[in-house]
Motif scaffolding. Sequence first.
Motif, mmCIF file in Angstrom:
data_model
loop_
_atom_site.group_PDB
_atom_site.id
_atom_site.type_symbol
_atom_site.label_atom_id
_atom_site.label_comp_id
_atom_site.label_asym_id
_atom_site.label_seq_id
_atom_site.Cartn_x
_atom_site.Cartn_y
_atom_site.Cartn_z
ATOM 1 N N SER A 195 0.828 -1.213 0.000
ATOM 2 C CA SER A 195 0.000 0.000 0.000
ATOM 3 C C SER A 195 0.860 1.259 0.000
ATOM 4 C CB SER A 195 -0.933 0.016 1.217
ATOM 5 O OG SER A 195 -1.777 -1.110 1.221
ATOM 6 N N SER A 196 1.962 1.215 0.768
ATOM 7 C CA SER A 196 2.867 2.373 0.830
ATOM 8 C C SER A 196 3.526 2.618 -0.517
ATOM 9 C CB SER A 196 3.944 2.144 1.902
ATOM 10 O OG SER A 196 3.357 1.984 3.173
ATOM 11 N N LEU A 255 0.998 4.105 -2.842
ATOM 12 C CA LEU A 255 0.770 5.504 -2.476
ATOM 13 C C LEU A 255 1.880 6.404 -2.991
ATOM 14 C CD1 LEU A 255 -0.930 7.582 -0.888
ATOM 15 C CD2 LEU A 255 0.439 7.020 1.128
ATOM 16 N N LEU A 276 1.475 9.381 -5.738
ATOM 17 C CA LEU A 276 1.532 10.687 -5.080
ATOM 18 C C LEU A 276 1.455 11.876 -6.053
ATOM 19 C CD1 LEU A 276 1.536 11.322 -2.100
ATOM 20 C CD2 LEU A 276 4.012 11.567 -2.187
#
Length: 374
Positions: free
Chosen positions: A194-195, A198, A202
């Motif tokens: 998920s990071s 993201l 961004l």
Amino acid sequence: MFQETALSGQITFFQKLRSLDYILLFCLLILGLVSSLSMYSTEGGEVLYHTKSHVIRFIVFFSMMLIFSFVNLKLWHSIGYIFYFVVLCLLIWASLYGVKASGSQRWVDLYFINLQPSELMKVAIIMCFAKFYHRTQIHLVNSFKNIIVPMVVLILPILLVVSQPDLGTSILIGLSGLVVLWLSGVNVKYFIYSSLILLISLPFLISFLKPYQKLRILTFFNPDRDPLGVGYQIIQSKIAVGSGGLSGKGFLKGTQSYLDFLPEKHTDFIFTLFSEEHGFIGSVLLLFLYAIIIYRTAKIGASARSFFGKLFCYGFASSIFIYVTVNMSMVLGLLPIVGSPLPIMSYGGSSMLATMIGFSVVMSTKIYQKQIIA
């Protein structure tokens, strides 16, 4: 004898009274006193609107917390989904018909208080997830259903809060939910994936930010680019904190209070005023007070026999830690300004109400720590 009655749920009033965590209660009272004095200082040493309102709210909500502490933990467990659904409906109402202020539509007019449902959602999401994972066996936590359903439950309020717009609170709601997911045993790989997603997304996500939100991010990297505009708040905040020195300028002697260099000092920037007046020593003592509150909350969770109570206490303690860290980092220029109140210290009825509801469940967990919820 006490253990037997506790297990059966038949606890007398005096046993409940003795079971309260008086160290935690004392710390909350001290924090309430400190916050009231700080609010008094923001108004230049006069008991005006903000001071009166803050003191009354603390007394009312602290008393409410004590009363709700005696509510059986099973009842808190049973209303976990209901509480979330009610707050979600309030969020929808706020987005459609809410009270507008400073370009945002975040509040619901309840006549006696302008309620900000997004603050309640910070607690509701923890309670909802604690109930969801209460009966989930550890080997099923990472099943497709038990990952997707909580994510949908978490994303719905985040989208509603972002639309108000209130990016800062939506981030805090997301962090509160993710902490409980992690504590419940969700595999670390999902957080890593998920990071990464993201980070890749961004640049695309930034294009959806409001102009003032983009300015806040740019100001974080270079506050001096607009020292009299967007960067003014954070520049004055760092000046005030630095001018406090080791022991501070003294109570009611801060320049921020009397010369009005810092706007909105009674809300998100209350720590700035406190740090200027009481210096590094006072700031460390305030941090120590928060540390005791977080530790006692986590300790109550550790002693609870019910997984619901354990998960809620751990989740709520982690959330308080996040709120304090984000607020103090924000006023020190370590994070962009995101509109995160300092628990109990900052002015705001909705924030204090949500915090006291959270401590009500924590105290209920302490009283019914031997209770097993089926």
